[in-house]
Design a protein around this motif. Structure first.
Motif, PDB file in Angstrom:
ATOM      1  N   GLN A 171       0.833  -1.209   0.000  1.00  0.00           N
ATOM      2  CA  GLN A 171       0.000   0.000   0.000  1.00  0.00           C
ATOM      3  C   GLN A 171       0.864   1.254   0.000  1.00  0.00           C
ATOM      4  OE1 GLN A 171      -2.208  -1.018   3.484  1.00  0.00           O
ATOM      5  NE2 GLN A 171      -3.296  -2.674   2.434  1.00  0.00           N
TER       6      GLN A 171
ATOM      7  N   LEU B 240       1.863   1.821  -3.503  1.00  0.00           N
ATOM      8  CA  LEU B 240       0.770   2.447  -4.253  1.00  0.00           C
ATOM      9  C   LEU B 240       0.800   3.967  -4.067  1.00  0.00           C
ATOM     10  CD1 LEU B 240      -2.214   0.010  -3.524  1.00  0.00           C
ATOM     11  CD2 LEU B 240      -1.115   0.369  -5.734  1.00  0.00           C
TER      12      LEU B 240
ATOM     13  N   LEU C 151      -0.938   6.069  -7.006  1.00  0.00           N
ATOM     14  CA  LEU C 151      -2.174   5.313  -7.211  1.00  0.00           C
ATOM     15  C   LEU C 151      -3.052   5.421  -5.975  1.00  0.00           C
ATOM     16  CD1 LEU C 151      -0.657   2.113  -8.868  1.00  0.00           C
ATOM     17  CD2 LEU C 151      -1.847   3.992 -10.010  1.00  0.00           C
ATOM     18  N   ASN C 152      -4.344   5.394  -6.164  1.00  0.00           N
ATOM     19  CA  ASN C 152      -5.295   5.511  -5.059  1.00  0.00           C
ATOM     20  C   ASN C 152      -5.488   4.147  -4.404  1.00  0.00           C
ATOM     21  OD1 ASN C 152      -7.454   5.880  -3.336  1.00  0.00           O
ATOM     22  ND2 ASN C 152      -8.636   7.117  -4.771  1.00  0.00           N
TER      23      ASN C 152
ATOM     24  N   THR D   7      -9.049   2.560  -4.244  1.00  0.00           N
ATOM     25  CA  THR D   7      -9.681   1.986  -5.439  1.00  0.00           C
ATOM     26  C   THR D   7      -8.800   0.939  -6.111  1.00  0.00           C
ATOM     27  OG1 THR D   7      -8.803   3.802  -6.796  1.00  0.00           O
ATOM     28  CG2 THR D   7     -11.025   4.072  -5.907  1.00  0.00           C
ATOM     29  N   ASN D   8      -7.522   0.884  -5.740  1.00  0.00           N
ATOM     30  CA  ASN D   8      -6.595  -0.087  -6.322  1.00  0.00           C
ATOM     31  C   ASN D   8      -6.098  -1.051  -5.248  1.00  0.00           C
ATOM     32  OD1 ASN D   8      -5.925   0.939  -9.239  1.00  0.00           O
ATOM     33  ND2 ASN D   8      -5.855   2.762  -7.947  1.00  0.00           N
TER      34      ASN D   8
ATOM     35  N   SER E  69      -2.383  -5.613  -6.358  1.00  0.00           N
ATOM     36  CA  SER E  69      -2.161  -6.249  -7.654  1.00  0.00           C
ATOM     37  C   SER E  69      -1.972  -5.226  -8.775  1.00  0.00           C
ATOM     38  CB  SER E  69      -3.327  -7.179  -7.994  1.00  0.00           C
ATOM     39  OG  SER E  69      -4.545  -6.453  -8.030  1.00  0.00           O
ATOM     40  N   ALA E  70      -2.277  -3.951  -8.519  1.00  0.00           N
ATOM     41  CA  ALA E  70      -2.035  -2.916  -9.529  1.00  0.00           C
ATOM     42  C   ALA E  70      -0.549  -2.633  -9.695  1.00  0.00           C
ATOM     43  CB  ALA E  70      -2.762  -1.629  -9.136  1.00  0.00           C
TER      44      ALA E  70
ATOM     45  N   TYR F 273       3.888  -7.432  -7.892  1.00  0.00           N
ATOM     46  CA  TYR F 273       3.362  -7.279  -6.535  1.00  0.00           C
ATOM     47  C   TYR F 273       3.544  -8.534  -5.696  1.00  0.00           C
ATOM     48  CZ  TYR F 273      -0.685 -10.137  -7.793  1.00  0.00           C
ATOM     49  OH  TYR F 273      -1.494 -11.175  -8.180  1.00  0.00           O
TER      50      TYR F 273
ATOM     51  N   GLU G  85      -6.354  -7.900  -4.183  1.00  0.00           N
ATOM     52  CA  GLU G  85      -7.357  -7.199  -4.986  1.00  0.00           C
ATOM     53  C   GLU G  85      -8.211  -6.259  -4.141  1.00  0.00           C
ATOM     54  OE1 GLU G  85      -7.631  -7.375  -8.198  1.00  0.00           O
ATOM     55  OE2 GLU G  85      -6.208  -8.995  -8.578  1.00  0.00           O
TER      56      GLU G  85
ATOM     57  N   PRO H  64      -9.315  -3.137  -1.673  1.00  0.00           N
ATOM     58  CA  PRO H  64      -8.899  -1.759  -1.385  1.00  0.00           C
ATOM     59  C   PRO H  64      -8.406  -1.635   0.050  1.00  0.00           C
ATOM     60  CG  PRO H  64     -11.289  -1.927  -1.360  1.00  0.00           C
ATOM     61  CD  PRO H  64     -10.776  -3.249  -1.827  1.00  0.00           C
TER      62      PRO H  64
END
Length: 537
Positions: free
Chosen positions: A147, A150, A155-156, A159-160, A163-164, A168, A179, A181
């Motif tokens: 996190q 992120l 990245l938010n 909402t992500n 895995s974004a 990861y 997956e 949030p």
């Protein structure tokens, strides 16, 4: 202020039932207490060291960690013998810590201020070795790193999922949450981002800030649990032992590095300052706790009641509730404005419906009923969701009812409590029950949720006898759950065998403590006293 009457009553209190120390020779001098408790403290220290050694083989490592390629980790993690040996050390260490916690109270005997330095020494000796272990019983620390990455990449996290991120899986998080949030507040997101930044994304280095945050939470608890307990006429030294030295707390807060530690430490400190009529500082600390993990939103209406005071009617209560909510939401809005994420954490609060634990009553009921309905061709999944949603709704109603029905002055209120300490104690007791409703009615009950409730009930008084025995049994149960749940084992080593070893050791040791250990079995039985110490001739 603690009165002399209170001191006299508490020095004579027992560990198991009120009459147990009537003719006891429990030590009262600091030097004698320290000597009597020495063996128990040392036993817990050895247990903590064994847990650190065991973590080399079954603690959680990121797959990208350079430690995996070092000889000691290769020996401990790649062979069945090494893994089983580390599992044995881990289990024996945690169970020795459990026994030490029980024995130190027996060795201290009557609770008096001379016992406080001994308890603090035990806390440091038991907690500090765990600061150097690999994360145990949970991979959440690696989710924190993901996190933080992120946030670093803009990245938010509301909402992500992790895995974004590219690669990861090399970070070591549980696949169940990659997956999902982020369910944490803005302050914790900044701590995660800072940990990634100072460590240059090296997993082992990124763990250090999370360990320090967990330690800071335990220190806050060690300071403010006794102070808050004393305000309510509860022995502060007994509260320190019961609520802070508890092995479930140390295992899940220090060894696992959960952010619940800092969350809980901040909310307890905040409640203390509101109770001593420093409401703004208290609400700021509670809001900081919410900005770690938003579950402590539950504390806000009760903080408003503490601010209003025992003699407040509905008008003053409404004013204090409004001021409390306004100040807290204002601070959270400012944090959301700074990080650009607003109140995104509100949408990430609900636990996914597919996640449940067998010892959570609502989770077990919902999934059992859903399974049976599905077995007969009915809508099993919707039925499960409805039951879990009903549990959440009932817990929300319980919070409102407990806050509104706290005794006070005004139309429709129960009989007023004019005594301010007694009123404050009642408010915090109702708050403890509000948290209990949320925990018990959730589909998932994690071992560290028990720690929340233990601390909140401790500061308002856990009575000798049945209540204290319940704490003993719950502590033993959640220690067992921790030891047999999440162990890091490579796929070519049979996890069933390793877990079987852990279960066998944990169940056998706890059965020994409860039924056969001459020193501790009396604590788990009704109408039994603590070990009575006799002075050496």
């Amino acid at each position: 202020m603690v009165t002399s009457k209170f001191r006299e009553r508490e020095v004579g209190s027992s560990l198991a039932h009120p009459e147990a120390l009537g003719d006891s020779n429990a030590p009262v001098h600091g030097t004698v207490i320290a000597k009597a408790a020495r063996t128990a403290i040392l036993q817990g220290f050895v247990g903590s060291l064994l847990m650190v050694a065991g973590s080399i083989g079954v603690g959680w490592l990121a797959s990208s960690s350079a430690l995996i390629r070092t000889p000691i980790f290769i020996m401990a993690r790649t062979s069945p013998v090494g893994v089983i040996l580390c599992t044995v050390m881990l289990c024996l260490g945690a169970l020795l810590l459990l026994r030490s916690w029980l024995r130190i109270a027996q060795r201290i005997g009557g609770w008096n201020p001379s016992s406080r330095p001994v308890l603090r020494r035990a806390l440091w000796m038991w907690a500090l070795p765990m600061m150097f272990s690999l994360p145990l019983f949970s991979r959440d620390a690696y989710a924190y790193i993901g996190q933080g990455r992120l946030m670093e990449q803009g990245l938010n996290p509301y909402t992500n999922g992790i895995s974004a991120l590219s690669n990861y899986f090399s970070l070591g998080p549980d696949k169940l949450w990659t997956e999902a949030p982020t369910p944490y507040g803005p302050l914790w997101l900044w701590i995660e981002q800072g940990a990634v930044w100072v460590s240059a994304s090296v997993p082992e280095l990124a763990l250090i800030p999370f360990r320090l945050a967990a330690l800071a939470g335990v220190i806050l608890l060690a300071v403010y649990v006794p102070r808050l307990a004393a305000l309510h006429g509860v022995n502060p030294d007994r509260a320190l032992w019961l609520g802070v030295l508890n092995p479930v707390l140390l295992i899940n807060f220090i060894a696992s590095a959960h952010n619940d530690s800092l969350m809980l430490g901040l909310v307890v400190a905040g409640l203390y300052f509101v109770s001593v009529k420093r409401p703004v500082l208290g609400i700021v600390l509670i809001t900081a706790s919410i900005a770690i993990k938003p579950i402590t939103l539950i504390a806000l209406p009760f903080a408003g009641l503490l601010w209003a005071g025992a003699r407040a009617g509905w008008g003053r209560r409404m004013l204090c509730w409004t001021a409390t909510l306004g100040l807290s939401l204002g601070l959270l809005a400012a944090a959301g404005l700074v990080n650009g994420l607003g109140f995104g954490w509100l949408g990430a609060l609900q636990t996914p419906g597919a996640v449940w634990i067998w010892y959570a009553p609502v989770g077990l009921l919902a999934h059992t009923v859903g399974f049976v309905v599905g077995l007969f061709g009915g809508p099993g999944v919707p039925v499960t969701d409805v039951i879990q949603t009903a549990g959440t709704a009932v817990s929300a109603l319980a919070i409102v009812w407990l806050a509104v029905r706290t005794p006070g002055r005004g139309i429709g209120m129960p009989a007023p409590l004019d005594d301010e300490p007694e009123f404050n104690k009642t408010v915090l007791r109702r708050m403890a029950w509000a948290f209990a409703a949320v925990v018990v009615l959730a589909p998932v009950i994690q071992p560290w949720y028990m720690v929340w409730l233990l601390v909140f009930f401790t500061v308002t008084g856990v009575a000798d006898g049945a209540q204290l025995r319940t704490v003993f049994y719950l502590t033993a149960f959640f220690t067992l759950i921790a030891l047999t749940d999440q162990l890091s084992v490579f796929q070519w080593i049979p996890i069933e065998v390793v877990r079987g070893v852990a279960i066998a050791i944990a169940v056998s040791f706890i059965a020994y403590l409860v039924f056969f250990d001459k020193k501790t079995h009396v604590l788990f039985r009704p109408r039994r006293g603590i070990l009575k110490l006799k002075p050496k001739s």
